[in-house]
Design a protein around this motif. Sequence first.
Motif, PDB file in Angstrom:
ATOM      1  N   GLU A 152      -1.378   5.897   2.165  1.00  0.00           N
ATOM      2  CA  GLU A 152      -0.959   4.523   2.440  1.00  0.00           C
ATOM      3  C   GLU A 152       0.272   4.222   1.601  1.00  0.00           C
ATOM      4  OE1 GLU A 152      -3.760   1.511   1.312  1.00  0.00           O
ATOM      5  OE2 GLU A 152      -2.846  -0.002   2.612  1.00  0.00           O
ATOM      6  N   ILE A 153       1.338   3.794   2.268  1.00  0.00           N
ATOM      7  CA  ILE A 153       2.576   3.527   1.538  1.00  0.00           C
ATOM      8  C   ILE A 153       2.986   2.064   1.565  1.00  0.00           C
ATOM      9  CG2 ILE A 153       3.507   5.868   1.757  1.00  0.00           C
ATOM     10  CD1 ILE A 153       5.242   4.843   4.101  1.00  0.00           C
ATOM     11  N   TYR A 154       2.343   1.273   2.425  1.00  0.00           N
ATOM     12  CA  TYR A 154       2.767  -0.134   2.578  1.00  0.00           C
ATOM     13  C   TYR A 154       1.595  -0.921   3.114  1.00  0.00           C
ATOM     14  CZ  TYR A 154       6.272  -3.795   3.774  1.00  0.00           C
ATOM     15  OH  TYR A 154       7.036  -4.941   3.845  1.00  0.00           O
ATOM     16  N   ARG A 155       1.425  -2.139   2.580  1.00  0.00           N
ATOM     17  CA  ARG A 155       0.320  -2.979   3.065  1.00  0.00           C
ATOM     18  C   ARG A 155       0.800  -4.413   3.233  1.00  0.00           C
ATOM     19  NH1 ARG A 155      -4.471  -3.033  -0.861  1.00  0.00           N
ATOM     20  NH2 ARG A 155      -4.397  -0.788  -0.436  1.00  0.00           N
ATOM     21  N   ILE A 156       0.421  -4.995   4.354  1.00  0.00           N
ATOM     22  CA  ILE A 156       0.732  -6.402   4.651  1.00  0.00           C
ATOM     23  C   ILE A 156      -0.592  -7.145   4.678  1.00  0.00           C
ATOM     24  CG2 ILE A 156       1.834  -7.996   6.283  1.00  0.00           C
ATOM     25  CD1 ILE A 156       3.158  -5.484   7.588  1.00  0.00           C
ATOM     26  N   THR A 157      -0.732  -8.221   3.896  1.00  0.00           N
ATOM     27  CA  THR A 157      -1.979  -8.985   3.927  1.00  0.00           C
ATOM     28  C   THR A 157      -1.702 -10.422   4.369  1.00  0.00           C
ATOM     29  OG1 THR A 157      -1.798  -9.483   1.575  1.00  0.00           O
ATOM     30  CG2 THR A 157      -3.122  -7.593   2.169  1.00  0.00           C
ATOM     31  N   PHE A 158      -2.718 -11.013   5.002  1.00  0.00           N
ATOM     32  CA  PHE A 158      -2.591 -12.353   5.581  1.00  0.00           C
ATOM     33  C   PHE A 158      -3.674 -13.267   5.029  1.00  0.00           C
ATOM     34  CE2 PHE A 158      -1.335  -9.128   8.639  1.00  0.00           C
ATOM     35  CZ  PHE A 158      -0.053  -9.535   8.978  1.00  0.00           C
ATOM     36  N   GLU A 159      -3.274 -14.478   4.686  1.00  0.00           N
ATOM     37  CA  GLU A 159      -4.234 -15.513   4.269  1.00  0.00           C
ATOM     38  C   GLU A 159      -3.804 -16.822   4.906  1.00  0.00           C
ATOM     39  OE1 GLU A 159      -4.759 -15.451  -0.322  1.00  0.00           O
ATOM     40  OE2 GLU A 159      -2.942 -14.343   0.186  1.00  0.00           O
ATOM     41  N   VAL A 160      -4.765 -17.561   5.434  1.00  0.00           N
ATOM     42  CA  VAL A 160      -4.473 -18.926   5.874  1.00  0.00           C
ATOM     43  C   VAL A 160      -4.672 -19.832   4.667  1.00  0.00           C
ATOM     44  CG1 VAL A 160      -5.250 -20.835   7.310  1.00  0.00           C
ATOM     45  CG2 VAL A 160      -5.038 -18.540   8.290  1.00  0.00           C
ATOM     46  N   ILE A 161      -3.637 -20.574   4.335  1.00  0.00           N
ATOM     47  CA  ILE A 161      -3.729 -21.491   3.198  1.00  0.00           C
ATOM     48  C   ILE A 161      -4.467 -22.732   3.677  1.00  0.00           C
ATOM     49  CG2 ILE A 161      -2.411 -22.842   1.530  1.00  0.00           C
ATOM     50  CD1 ILE A 161      -0.150 -20.747   1.894  1.00  0.00           C
ATOM     51  N   PRO A 162      -5.622 -23.049   3.053  1.00  0.00           N
ATOM     52  CA  PRO A 162      -6.409 -24.190   3.525  1.00  0.00           C
ATOM     53  C   PRO A 162      -5.586 -25.474   3.480  1.00  0.00           C
ATOM     54  CG  PRO A 162      -7.588 -22.925   1.850  1.00  0.00           C
ATOM     55  CD  PRO A 162      -6.186 -22.414   1.870  1.00  0.00           C
ATOM     56  N   ALA A 163      -5.627 -26.219   4.582  1.00  0.00           N
ATOM     57  CA  ALA A 163      -4.911 -27.493   4.630  1.00  0.00           C
ATOM     58  C   ALA A 163      -5.779 -28.569   4.000  1.00  0.00           C
ATOM     59  CB  ALA A 163      -4.598 -27.847   6.073  1.00  0.00           C
ATOM     60  N   PRO A 164      -5.170 -29.494   3.300  1.00  0.00           N
ATOM     61  CA  PRO A 164      -5.949 -30.631   2.785  1.00  0.00           C
ATOM     62  C   PRO A 164      -6.541 -31.398   3.962  1.00  0.00           C
ATOM     63  CG  PRO A 164      -3.697 -30.613   1.905  1.00  0.00           C
ATOM     64  CD  PRO A 164      -3.748 -29.588   2.995  1.00  0.00           C
TER      65      PRO A 164
END
Length: 266
Positions: free
Chosen positions: A235-247
Amino acid sequence: MNLKTLTAVAVVGLASGLAHAAPVEVRVTVRNLAPTNSVSFAPLRVGFGNGTFDAFNNLQSAFLLGQPDVSTAPIVTVAEGGSGSTWLPAFAAAEPNATIGSVVPSPAGPLLPGASAMGTFIVDPMVNRFFTFGSMVVPSNDHFIGNDSPTEYMLFDASGNLVLNSISQFGNEVWDAGSEVTSAANAAFLMGGVNAQRIDEGGVVNFNFDRLDAFNGLTTAAGYTFNRQFGASDEIYRITFEVIPAPSAAALLGLGGLCSLRRRRA
Ligand SMILES: [Ca+2]
Ligand SMILES: [Ca+2]
């Protein structure tokens, strides 16, 4: 996204009722997992779309998509220059409602081995459910990472829930765009390399990483001596995703009230 923008987004969301999904803020983090002194990566060019924009196919020459020749074909601007200068506009032309942009390290420059970078994007998770990306792998003439199929990475399900947390790229997923002949004299991110120079390869996009060995022992623009090292299954590269919780809406309205209060007092 600042507070005012968030509030505006929330108010628009409230005004339009439940007919549309509220946009969500997605944090994209990229990490260069290649060994020390191995490859670096140009800023990641990204698009959250409906799964139709497609800049290349394995074993075919890069799609021109309106460009006069292969040197400025959308995937070639990514692969030969790392810039996305025609890839981003081509994406926007194909999918006017897509969210497009870049994940750029801070300070701006190549993502060196071991480094990470982050960007945030406002995405409609009901409409733009798919993620497409491209980044030049350097040093090289025209190597890159990216997804061939625009529907390969479904980020959101039909209800708008995030269903993909990360994308890993392995050694054997590095592409050669087939557009420029491998040559240290014309390579990007190499001392003495003149990236603007190119010899047309007239080839097809194909998986290739061991051609990068042409640069082993040479000094990169960052000052380290390049040594490819990684193998097909590393593995040479990783993309991660998070949804930032909306107030919550109530909290946002409260904040909106606070903002007006401040403005009145100012
Ligand atoms: Ca394709
Ligand atoms: Ca090539």
